[in-house]
Structures are given as C-alpha cells and as structure tokens.
Scaffold this motif. Sequence first.
Motif, PDB file in Angstrom:
ATOM      1  N   LEU A  46       9.024  -6.924 -23.133  1.00 52.82           N
ATOM      2  CA  LEU A  46      10.215  -6.990 -22.038  1.00 52.82           C
ATOM      3  C   LEU A  46      11.525  -6.730 -22.850  1.00 52.82           C
ATOM      4  CD1 LEU A  46      10.265  -7.212 -18.919  1.00 52.82           C
ATOM      5  CD2 LEU A  46      10.792  -9.818 -19.383  1.00 52.82           C
ATOM      6  N   LEU A  47      11.829  -7.355 -23.621  1.00 49.20           N
ATOM      7  CA  LEU A  47      13.018  -7.231 -24.388  1.00 49.20           C
ATOM      8  C   LEU A  47      13.300  -5.713 -25.297  1.00 49.20           C
ATOM      9  CD1 LEU A  47      13.373 -10.885 -26.241  1.00 49.20           C
ATOM     10  CD2 LEU A  47      14.610  -9.865 -24.283  1.00 49.20           C
ATOM     11  N   LEU A  48      12.187  -5.387 -25.604  1.00 54.36           N
ATOM     12  CA  LEU A  48      12.073  -4.179 -26.259  1.00 54.36           C
ATOM     13  C   LEU A  48      12.317  -2.988 -25.119  1.00 54.36           C
ATOM     14  CD1 LEU A  48       9.309  -4.299 -28.970  1.00 54.36           C
ATOM     15  CD2 LEU A  48      11.797  -4.229 -29.406  1.00 54.36           C
ATOM     16  N   VAL A  49      11.708  -3.288 -24.042  1.00 50.78           N
ATOM     17  CA  VAL A  49      11.755  -2.070 -23.054  1.00 50.78           C
ATOM     18  C   VAL A  49      13.106  -2.068 -22.623  1.00 50.78           C
ATOM     19  CG1 VAL A  49      11.166  -1.657 -20.481  1.00 50.78           C
ATOM     20  CG2 VAL A  49       9.381  -2.382 -21.955  1.00 50.78           C
ATOM     21  N   ALA A  50      13.800  -3.338 -22.326  1.00 50.60           N
ATOM     22  CA  ALA A  50      15.155  -3.450 -21.665  1.00 50.60           C
ATOM     23  C   ALA A  50      16.284  -2.874 -22.971  1.00 50.60           C
ATOM     24  CB  ALA A  50      15.397  -4.877 -21.138  1.00 50.60           C
ATOM     25  N   PHE A  51      16.063  -3.305 -24.255  1.00 53.57           N
ATOM     26  CA  PHE A  51      17.144  -3.129 -24.968  1.00 53.57           C
ATOM     27  C   PHE A  51      17.059  -2.448 -26.235  1.00 53.57           C
ATOM     28  CE2 PHE A  51      17.827  -7.410 -22.751  1.00 53.57           C
ATOM     29  CZ  PHE A  51      18.628  -6.787 -21.682  1.00 53.57           C
ATOM     30  N   GLY A  52      15.572  -2.092 -26.482  1.00 54.61           N
ATOM     31  CA  GLY A  52      15.291  -1.461 -27.723  1.00 54.61           C
ATOM     32  C   GLY A  52      15.841  -0.316 -28.030  1.00 54.61           C
ATOM     33  N   THR A  53      16.101   0.841 -27.243  1.00 58.73           N
ATOM     34  CA  THR A  53      16.171   1.966 -27.295  1.00 58.73           C
ATOM     35  C   THR A  53      17.987   2.205 -27.527  1.00 58.73           C
ATOM     36  OG1 THR A  53      16.757   2.347 -25.005  1.00 58.73           O
ATOM     37  CG2 THR A  53      14.630   2.977 -25.857  1.00 58.73           C
ATOM     38  N   SER A  54      18.768   0.993 -27.448  1.00 57.88           N
ATOM     39  CA  SER A  54      20.060   0.866 -27.598  1.00 57.88           C
ATOM     40  C   SER A  54      20.772   0.864 -29.099  1.00 57.88           C
ATOM     41  CB  SER A  54      20.893  -0.137 -26.742  1.00 57.88           C
ATOM     42  OG  SER A  54      20.516  -0.050 -25.441  1.00 57.88           O
ATOM     43  N   LEU A  55      19.682   0.608 -30.134  1.00 57.42           N
ATOM     44  CA  LEU A  55      20.338   0.254 -31.353  1.00 57.42           C
ATOM     45  C   LEU A  55      20.879   1.387 -31.992  1.00 57.42           C
ATOM     46  CD1 LEU A  55      16.953  -2.111 -32.445  1.00 57.42           C
ATOM     47  CD2 LEU A  55      19.580  -2.650 -31.523  1.00 57.42           C
ATOM     48  N   PRO A  56      20.152   2.624 -31.817  1.00 53.27           N
ATOM     49  CA  PRO A  56      21.052   3.691 -32.578  1.00 53.27           C
ATOM     50  C   PRO A  56      22.482   4.076 -32.139  1.00 53.27           C
ATOM     51  CG  PRO A  56      18.698   4.563 -31.708  1.00 53.27           C
ATOM     52  CD  PRO A  56      19.102   3.109 -31.214  1.00 53.27           C
ATOM     53  N   GLU A  57      22.768   3.837 -30.581  1.00 51.04           N
ATOM     54  CA  GLU A  57      24.196   3.885 -30.220  1.00 51.04           C
ATOM     55  C   GLU A  57      24.944   2.805 -30.884  1.00 51.04           C
ATOM     56  OE1 GLU A  57      21.536   4.053 -28.081  1.00 51.04           O
ATOM     57  OE2 GLU A  57      21.848   6.095 -26.683  1.00 51.04           O
ATOM     58  N   LEU A  58      24.248   1.488 -30.836  1.00 54.38           N
ATOM     59  CA  LEU A  58      25.057   0.476 -31.406  1.00 54.38           C
ATOM     60  C   LEU A  58      25.620   0.976 -32.947  1.00 54.38           C
ATOM     61  CD1 LEU A  58      26.046  -2.601 -31.356  1.00 54.38           C
ATOM     62  CD2 LEU A  58      23.750  -3.262 -32.337  1.00 54.38           C
ATOM     63  N   ALA A  59      24.686   1.505 -33.407  1.00 56.95           N
ATOM     64  CA  ALA A  59      24.647   1.582 -34.992  1.00 56.95           C
ATOM     65  C   ALA A  59      26.010   2.765 -35.107  1.00 56.95           C
ATOM     66  CB  ALA A  59      23.582   2.291 -35.702  1.00 56.95           C
ATOM     67  N   VAL A  60      25.780   3.941 -34.344  1.00 58.92           N
ATOM     68  CA  VAL A  60      26.918   4.800 -34.158  1.00 58.92           C
ATOM     69  C   VAL A  60      28.355   4.156 -33.834  1.00 58.92           C
ATOM     70  CG1 VAL A  60      27.761   6.767 -32.740  1.00 58.92           C
ATOM     71  CG2 VAL A  60      25.676   6.687 -33.718  1.00 58.92           C
ATOM     72  N   ASN A  61      28.447   3.184 -32.880  1.00 59.81           N
ATOM     73  CA  ASN A  61      29.595   2.736 -32.443  1.00 59.81           C
ATOM     74  C   ASN A  61      30.262   1.848 -33.422  1.00 59.81           C
ATOM     75  OD1 ASN A  61      29.212   4.060 -30.236  1.00 59.81           O
ATOM     76  ND2 ASN A  61      29.426   2.585 -28.846  1.00 59.81           N
ATOM     77  N   VAL A  62      29.160   0.959 -34.121  1.00 59.84           N
ATOM     78  CA  VAL A  62      30.027  -0.116 -35.173  1.00 59.84           C
ATOM     79  C   VAL A  62      30.343   0.895 -36.176  1.00 59.84           C
ATOM     80  CG1 VAL A  62      29.251  -1.537 -37.137  1.00 59.84           C
ATOM     81  CG2 VAL A  62      28.281  -1.800 -34.643  1.00 59.84           C
ATOM     82  N   ARG A  63      29.999   1.985 -36.753  1.00 55.71           N
ATOM     83  CA  ARG A  63      30.294   2.943 -37.790  1.00 55.71           C
ATOM     84  C   ARG A  63      31.807   3.488 -37.140  1.00 55.71           C
ATOM     85  NH1 ARG A  63      32.530   4.883 -41.290  1.00 55.71           N
ATOM     86  NH2 ARG A  63      31.681   5.755 -42.750  1.00 55.71           N
ATOM     87  N   ALA A  64      31.652   3.900 -35.818  1.00 54.62           N
ATOM     88  CA  ALA A  64      32.905   4.653 -35.401  1.00 54.62           C
ATOM     89  C   ALA A  64      33.981   3.549 -35.356  1.00 54.62           C
ATOM     90  CB  ALA A  64      32.743   5.110 -34.032  1.00 54.62           C
ATOM     91  N   VAL A  65      33.819   2.230 -34.985  1.00 51.87           N
ATOM     92  CA  VAL A  65      34.946   1.322 -35.001  1.00 51.87           C
ATOM     93  C   VAL A  65      35.406   1.150 -36.307  1.00 51.87           C
ATOM     94  CG1 VAL A  65      35.578  -1.138 -34.193  1.00 51.87           C
ATOM     95  CG2 VAL A  65      34.141   0.520 -32.713  1.00 51.87           C
ATOM     96  N   ALA A  66      34.569   0.951 -37.247  1.00 49.25           N
ATOM     97  CA  ALA A  66      34.816   0.555 -38.698  1.00 49.25           C
ATOM     98  C   ALA A  66      35.635   1.759 -39.135  1.00 49.25           C
ATOM     99  CB  ALA A  66      33.642   0.483 -39.505  1.00 49.25           C
ATOM    100  N   GLY A  67      35.512   2.897 -38.673  1.00 50.71           N
ATOM    101  CA  GLY A  67      36.439   4.137 -39.157  1.00 50.71           C
ATOM    102  C   GLY A  67      37.750   4.434 -38.378  1.00 50.71           C
ATOM    103  N   GLY A  68      37.804   3.411 -37.458  1.00 51.85           N
ATOM    104  CA  GLY A  68      39.252   3.645 -36.431  1.00 51.85           C
ATOM    105  C   GLY A  68      38.960   4.449 -35.487  1.00 51.85           C
ATOM    106  N   HIS A 243      13.847   1.252 -19.819  1.00 51.95           N
ATOM    107  CA  HIS A 243      14.663   1.823 -21.034  1.00 51.95           C
ATOM    108  C   HIS A 243      16.094   2.306 -20.281  1.00 51.95           C
ATOM    109  CE1 HIS A 243      11.857   1.357 -24.274  1.00 51.95           C
ATOM    110  NE2 HIS A 243      11.091   2.441 -23.751  1.00 51.95           N
ATOM    111  N   VAL A 244      16.143   3.083 -19.650  1.00 52.79           N
ATOM    112  CA  VAL A 244      17.315   3.645 -19.240  1.00 52.79           C
ATOM    113  C   VAL A 244      18.307   2.597 -18.770  1.00 52.79           C
ATOM    114  CG1 VAL A 244      18.448   5.036 -17.160  1.00 52.79           C
ATOM    115  CG2 VAL A 244      16.861   5.847 -18.508  1.00 52.79           C
ATOM    116  N   ILE A 245      17.819   1.567 -17.721  1.00 56.25           N
ATOM    117  CA  ILE A 245      18.605   0.501 -17.004  1.00 56.25           C
ATOM    118  C   ILE A 245      19.154  -0.461 -18.115  1.00 56.25           C
ATOM    119  CG2 ILE A 245      18.836  -1.217 -15.498  1.00 56.25           C
ATOM    120  CD1 ILE A 245      17.076   0.603 -13.656  1.00 56.25           C
TER     121      ILE A 245
END
Length: 320
Positions: A46-68, A243-245
């Motif tokens: 259930l947790l993977l269906v709901a939130f598992g596919t968001s981790l690549p976006e999280l990685a991109v955004n953490v890297r973007a924020v770290a780079g200003g 996954h989408v929602i």
Amino acid sequence: MHSATLVATGSFLLGVLLLALGGDSIVKAASGLAQRFGASPFLAGLLLVAFGTSLPELAVNVRAVAGGLEELALGNAVGSNIANIGLTLGVAAMVAPLAVRMRLLGPLLILLLAASVAVIGFGLDGTLNRIEGGLLLVAFVALLALLPGRGRRETAAVRETVEAFATTRTELKLNLLRLVIALVLLYFGATLVVKPAPQLGIALGLSPLLVGLLPVAIATAVPEMVAAVVAARRGQGDMVVGHVIGSSLFNLLVIIGGMAAWRPLALPASFVRLELPAAIAFALVLYPMLRGDLRISRVEGAILFGAFCGWIVLELLLVG
C-alpha cells in the motif's frame, strides 16, 4: 545544435535513465526491508503503491535545492503532478481501459485537491514559510497514520493485488545492497539531470521554473508512463491510479512542504495563478472518472492526454 548543448542533453537523458533504475531498486529494497522488520505484505504494498514512484522526483528536487535552483524544484514538483495525470494516466488508459476497485483512491484524490488548495492559500503572499511547510509535512504524517485503517476496508481481491505488488525477497543483506545501489543511482541520476538543466533552459529559451515544469517533469515521468502502460495491459488499474494520486500527494506535502520547512520559499507569480490551478483542474477532471463507473476508458484517457498537451502550449504562451 551546439556541441555543449548536445553534451548537456546526453547527460540529462543518462540521468533520467539512472533515476528510473534507482527508483525501481529502492522500491524493491523498501518492500523487502519493511517486510523483513515485520510489516505485512499488504501494508508494504500500500505504501509503495501510494508513494514509491515519487523517490526519483525527491532526489532531483533535493539536488536542485542544494544547488540553489528552488524554482526548478518547484516546477518539477507541480509539473510532475500534472504529468502524472495527463501523461502517465492518460497514455496508460488509452492503451488499455483502467478498472479501479480500490476504495481508498477516492479519499486520496479529495486529499490531493485539499492539499493543492492549501498550498495556493499559503502562497497568496508570494512565500511559503517554515510553519506552512511544517503543516504540509504534518498532513503527510497524518496520512501515513490513516492509510493502514483505510486499507483494511479493501476487498480481498484488491488486497491480493497489492500484496502481489509488494512480493520480493526479504533477505536483509540483499535489500541493504539494493538500498545502497539505489541511493548511488539516485544521487548520480539527480546530479546528471539537474546540473545541465540551466544550460538546456538557456538553449530552449525557458526560465528555471519552466525547465522544471516541462523537460524535467516530463522526462522523469516517462519511465513511470512505461511502467503504467505495462500495468494497464495486465489489468492493474488500481496500481496505475494509486501511483499517480499517491505520487502527487507526496510531491505537494513532502517535497514542497519539506522545501518550505527547510527555509522560506519564494513562489514565482505564475505558480499560484497558473501552475497550481492547472494541477487542481487535472485532479478535478479525474474525480468524476473515479466516482462514476470506476473505469477510466480510452476516450477519457485521450481527454487527459489532450488536456496535458494543451497545458504545455498554454505554459509556453503565457509563461515562456
């Protein structure tokens, strides 16, 4: 095309590939570790269906924020939400109609609408402050607490589908290795996507916000779209819509909320006037599809995809 732009494009595409591989590996690792430490296959799924596919976006955004590059991160978070519904869900439904049986999805969609309206309300003064970001993170924690109880109300058929999705090997050493590999792939993938993004934006004539909204959000959505098409062909409509929602909720509550909680976040003028209302409009279009015959048809998929293409044109005309 200038050679430097070609190199930047190649780096960007390689980064997208690494993100896709890292996202798949971390989902398997998380499922295996959760079950290894006592979580039921249904809860893990259930947790993977709901939130598992968001981790690549999280990685991109953490890297973007770290780079200003906060505007790029904001654009990616909301652009991913629109791409989730218009591109991923639209294309998957056009390939094979999506039967939706999971009762949880309707309430999650209402929460997504509420979260989008809350972010607009918080951002009317042009800024998301730390308190507002903290409230979004608290809302996500509350959602996690509510999921198990709501999940137990699902039918046996839905529970079996979710458990099958979470099926993986649970050996501790294997999943720790998967986790390490996933984190390495996500780190380098995010770096290869974010680093050339400003140069690609200059070459395409796009602002940092639009780079996040369009090329970054669309490119990172393509692997999810491919996976959604495969799931649609297998009759796993609940997995696709879940996954989408879930990913869209994660983007708003965790990614944008976390950015604001870390430090006050200035919002571009179009963010509250155009991008977030567009994300709400896509969610509103999806709502009657889930409340009607619980089936997203090929025609409805085409409507979602057509609206996504129209949104891209609108962004380029009004913001670009």
